[in-house]
Design a protein around this motif. Structure first.
Motif, PDB file in Angstrom:
ATOM      1  N   ALA A 121       0.849  -1.197   0.000  1.00  0.00           N
ATOM      2  CA  ALA A 121       0.000   0.000   0.000  1.00  0.00           C
ATOM      3  C   ALA A 121       0.876   1.235   0.000  1.00  0.00           C
ATOM      4  CB  ALA A 121      -0.932  -0.004   1.224  1.00  0.00           C
ATOM      5  N   PHE A 122       0.292   2.334  -0.459  1.00  0.00           N
ATOM      6  CA  PHE A 122       0.993   3.617  -0.413  1.00  0.00           C
ATOM      7  C   PHE A 122       0.725   4.268   0.952  1.00  0.00           C
ATOM      8  CE2 PHE A 122       0.401   4.018  -5.262  1.00  0.00           C
ATOM      9  CZ  PHE A 122       1.637   3.431  -5.498  1.00  0.00           C
ATOM     10  N   GLU A 123       1.789   4.715   1.597  1.00  0.00           N
ATOM     11  CA  GLU A 123       1.640   5.468   2.854  1.00  0.00           C
ATOM     12  C   GLU A 123       2.245   6.854   2.673  1.00  0.00           C
ATOM     13  OE1 GLU A 123       2.342   4.958   7.692  1.00  0.00           O
ATOM     14  OE2 GLU A 123       2.800   3.322   6.293  1.00  0.00           O
ATOM     15  N   LEU A 124       1.521   7.859   3.161  1.00  0.00           N
ATOM     16  CA  LEU A 124       1.942   9.253   2.990  1.00  0.00           C
ATOM     17  C   LEU A 124       2.649   9.736   4.248  1.00  0.00           C
ATOM     18  CD1 LEU A 124       1.827  11.839   1.195  1.00  0.00           C
ATOM     19  CD2 LEU A 124      -0.339  12.396   2.361  1.00  0.00           C
ATOM     20  N   TRP A 125       3.768  10.451   4.050  1.00  0.00           N
ATOM     21  CA  TRP A 125       4.576  10.982   5.155  1.00  0.00           C
ATOM     22  C   TRP A 125       4.806  12.470   4.958  1.00  0.00           C
ATOM     23  CZ3 TRP A 125       6.138   7.141   8.669  1.00  0.00           C
ATOM     24  CH2 TRP A 125       5.980   5.831   8.220  1.00  0.00           C
ATOM     25  N   VAL A 126       5.013  13.170   6.069  1.00  0.00           N
ATOM     26  CA  VAL A 126       5.417  14.573   6.012  1.00  0.00           C
ATOM     27  C   VAL A 126       6.740  14.699   6.745  1.00  0.00           C
ATOM     28  CG1 VAL A 126       4.094  15.217   8.100  1.00  0.00           C
ATOM     29  CG2 VAL A 126       4.775  16.976   6.446  1.00  0.00           C
ATOM     30  N   ILE A 127       7.651  15.453   6.150  1.00  0.00           N
ATOM     31  CA  ILE A 127       8.976  15.669   6.734  1.00  0.00           C
ATOM     32  C   ILE A 127       9.175  17.175   6.873  1.00  0.00           C
ATOM     33  CG2 ILE A 127      11.452  15.240   6.508  1.00  0.00           C
ATOM     34  CD1 ILE A 127      10.684  12.999   4.490  1.00  0.00           C
ATOM     35  N   ALA A 128       9.253  17.651   8.115  1.00  0.00           N
ATOM     36  CA  ALA A 128       9.433  19.080   8.385  1.00  0.00           C
ATOM     37  C   ALA A 128      10.876  19.326   8.809  1.00  0.00           C
ATOM     38  CB  ALA A 128       8.466  19.544   9.476  1.00  0.00           C
ATOM     39  N   GLY A 129      11.620  20.026   7.951  1.00  0.00           N
ATOM     40  CA  GLY A 129      13.012  20.332   8.269  1.00  0.00           C
ATOM     41  C   GLY A 129      13.843  19.085   8.457  1.00  0.00           C
ATOM     42  N   GLU A 130      14.616  19.032   9.565  1.00  0.00           N
ATOM     43  CA  GLU A 130      15.474  17.893   9.862  1.00  0.00           C
ATOM     44  C   GLU A 130      14.779  16.850  10.729  1.00  0.00           C
ATOM     45  OE1 GLU A 130      18.394  17.549   8.459  1.00  0.00           O
ATOM     46  OE2 GLU A 130      18.125  19.478   7.450  1.00  0.00           O
ATOM     47  N   PHE A 139       6.396  16.155   1.348  1.00  0.00           N
ATOM     48  CA  PHE A 139       5.536  14.976   1.361  1.00  0.00           C
ATOM     49  C   PHE A 139       6.273  13.845   0.658  1.00  0.00           C
ATOM     50  CE2 PHE A 139       0.935  16.786   1.697  1.00  0.00           C
ATOM     51  CZ  PHE A 139       1.138  16.994   3.052  1.00  0.00           C
ATOM     52  N   ALA A 140       6.126  12.635   1.188  1.00  0.00           N
ATOM     53  CA  ALA A 140       6.748  11.464   0.564  1.00  0.00           C
ATOM     54  C   ALA A 140       5.781  10.287   0.639  1.00  0.00           C
ATOM     55  CB  ALA A 140       8.059  11.109   1.248  1.00  0.00           C
ATOM     56  N   ILE A 141       5.883   9.394  -0.335  1.00  0.00           N
ATOM     57  CA  ILE A 141       5.036   8.195  -0.389  1.00  0.00           C
ATOM     58  C   ILE A 141       5.962   6.981  -0.418  1.00  0.00           C
ATOM     59  CG2 ILE A 141       3.358   6.882  -1.730  1.00  0.00           C
ATOM     60  CD1 ILE A 141       2.309   9.528  -2.827  1.00  0.00           C
ATOM     61  N   SER A 142       5.711   6.075   0.509  1.00  0.00           N
ATOM     62  CA  SER A 142       6.517   4.850   0.551  1.00  0.00           C
ATOM     63  C   SER A 142       5.627   3.632   0.390  1.00  0.00           C
ATOM     64  CB  SER A 142       7.282   4.756   1.880  1.00  0.00           C
ATOM     65  OG  SER A 142       6.381   4.586   2.962  1.00  0.00           O
ATOM     66  N   LEU A 143       6.238   2.519   0.013  1.00  0.00           N
ATOM     67  CA  LEU A 143       5.520   1.248  -0.106  1.00  0.00           C
ATOM     68  C   LEU A 143       5.559   0.540   1.246  1.00  0.00           C
ATOM     69  CD1 LEU A 143       6.788  -0.101  -3.551  1.00  0.00           C
ATOM     70  CD2 LEU A 143       4.488   0.705  -2.993  1.00  0.00           C
ATOM     71  N   GLU A 153       0.369  21.103  12.361  1.00  0.00           N
ATOM     72  CA  GLU A 153       1.409  22.088  12.659  1.00  0.00           C
ATOM     73  C   GLU A 153       2.692  21.812  11.886  1.00  0.00           C
ATOM     74  OE1 GLU A 153       1.777  21.903  16.842  1.00  0.00           O
ATOM     75  OE2 GLU A 153      -0.098  23.002  17.256  1.00  0.00           O
ATOM     76  N   LYS A 154       2.888  20.582  11.482  1.00  0.00           N
ATOM     77  CA  LYS A 154       4.094  20.230  10.710  1.00  0.00           C
ATOM     78  C   LYS A 154       3.913  20.461   9.212  1.00  0.00           C
ATOM     79  CE  LYS A 154       5.340  16.580  14.016  1.00  0.00           C
ATOM     80  NZ  LYS A 154       6.527  17.281  14.554  1.00  0.00           N
ATOM     81  N   ILE A 155       2.657  20.616   8.784  1.00  0.00           N
ATOM     82  CA  ILE A 155       2.382  20.792   7.361  1.00  0.00           C
ATOM     83  C   ILE A 155       2.399  22.275   7.039  1.00  0.00           C
ATOM     84  CG2 ILE A 155       0.717  20.392   5.522  1.00  0.00           C
ATOM     85  CD1 ILE A 155      -0.298  17.989   7.082  1.00  0.00           C
ATOM     86  N   ALA A 156       3.458  22.719   6.445  1.00  0.00           N
ATOM     87  CA  ALA A 156       3.600  24.137   6.100  1.00  0.00           C
ATOM     88  C   ALA A 156       4.462  24.234   4.860  1.00  0.00           C
ATOM     89  CB  ALA A 156       4.220  24.911   7.261  1.00  0.00           C
ATOM     90  N   PRO A 176      12.321  13.709  11.831  1.00  0.00           N
ATOM     91  CA  PRO A 176      12.037  12.422  11.172  1.00  0.00           C
ATOM     92  C   PRO A 176      10.662  12.451  10.523  1.00  0.00           C
ATOM     93  CG  PRO A 176      11.832  12.217  13.557  1.00  0.00           C
ATOM     94  CD  PRO A 176      12.434  13.566  13.294  1.00  0.00           C
ATOM     95  N   PRO A 177      10.432  11.586   9.530  1.00  0.00           N
ATOM     96  CA  PRO A 177       9.121  11.549   8.866  1.00  0.00           C
ATOM     97  C   PRO A 177       8.003  11.215   9.853  1.00  0.00           C
ATOM     98  CG  PRO A 177      10.762  10.324   7.616  1.00  0.00           C
ATOM     99  CD  PRO A 177      11.388  10.643   8.943  1.00  0.00           C
ATOM    100  N   VAL A 178       6.839  11.824   9.621  1.00  0.00           N
ATOM    101  CA  VAL A 178       5.643  11.565  10.421  1.00  0.00           C
ATOM    102  C   VAL A 178       4.576  11.021   9.485  1.00  0.00           C
ATOM    103  CG1 VAL A 178       3.828  12.571  11.859  1.00  0.00           C
ATOM    104  CG2 VAL A 178       6.184  13.375  12.086  1.00  0.00           C
TER     105      VAL A 178
END
Length: 243
Positions: free
Chosen positions: A173-182, A215-219, A207-210, A184-186
């Motif tokens: 499945a595709f999972e969506l992540w957000v990475i804010a600055g340095e 944004f990243a998608i992983s398997l 608050e991290k989405i700005a 770790p992905p959430v």
């Protein structure tokens, strides 16, 4: 000869004069002539009464305010002389219509002031309203056919995802992540299947989405990453930009 005299008995002209009288926009001499006509011409007086009723709702949204004592004293001076009622030019007492004309004048002045109070703010330039910010990200990666477009309206608690191309392998499945600055992905969760989906996220993650976040998608397994961090290949990514 004044404008009021020029108009004469024409009903349409009289109606306009009556409206202008109630609004208080007639010149002094024409206003005095109109006031005399109220006492002598019942038809014209009825027009004035009708316009007063027509404009009265302008005051409906405002609380009554007691006039200052100086206004009462001025009214007394106009109505009375040395404690007795003022004598009319013909030797008798002023008629009821004369008093009505006075009170009409006071009411008209109040209505005119109220009209200015209501209209002037409408004429003043209004501050420009800033449209809500929109964040967008185009998610893709070299060597991958997975393409998504992410759109976020601020303020809001959802992420709109448009699936452009690419499918996960069977059992993944595709999972969506957000990475804010340095940081770790959430995880934002497993992406539902469909050409256009919406994912709702909590306040802490919003608050991290700005602008500037990635944004990243992983398997991942169908239920999402078991570790809280990406475990499979990243098949698409893109940074959020404000438009």
């Amino acid at each position: 000869m004044s404008l009021v005299d020029d108009i004469g008995p024409d009903a349409g002209g009289d109606d306009i004069v009556a409206a202008e009288y109630v609004l208080g926009v007639l010149p002094t001499q024409e206003r005095a002539t109109a006031a005399r006509r109220i006492d002598a011409d019942r038809g014209f007086a009825a027009m004035v009464d009708r316009w007063e009723v027509h404009f009265a709702p302008l005051a409906a949204g405002y609380a009554a305010v007691e006039a200052p004592a100086s206004v009462k004293a001025a009214v007394d001076r106009r109505l009375f002389v040395d404690g007795s009622r003022r004598v009319a030019p013909d030797g008798g007492r002023p008629g009821l219509l004369s008093s009505l004309a006075l009170w009409r004048g006071i009411a008209v002045a109040a209505l005119a002031a109220l009209a200015l109070y209501v209209v002037l703010p409408l004429l003043a330039p209004r501050p420009a309203i800033q449209p809500p910010a929109t964040l967008v990200a185009s998610l893709a990666a070299d060597g991958s056919d997975v393409r998504y477009l992410a759109v976020i309206e601020e303020p809001g608690d959802g992420i709109g995802l448009s699936h452009v191309s690419g499918l996960p392998p069977e059992g993944r499945a595709f999972e969506l992540w957000v990475i804010a600055g340095e940081q770790p992905p959430v995880s934002l969760g497993v992406i539902p299947t469909g050409p256009a989906v919406r994912m709702v996220v909590g306040t802490d993650i919003r608050e991290k989405i700005a602008a500037g976040a990635v944004f990243a998608i992983s398997l991942e397994p169908p239920g999402g990453s078991p570790t809280g961090q990406p475990t499979g290949a990243v098949v698409a990514a893109g940074d959020l930009r404000k438009i």
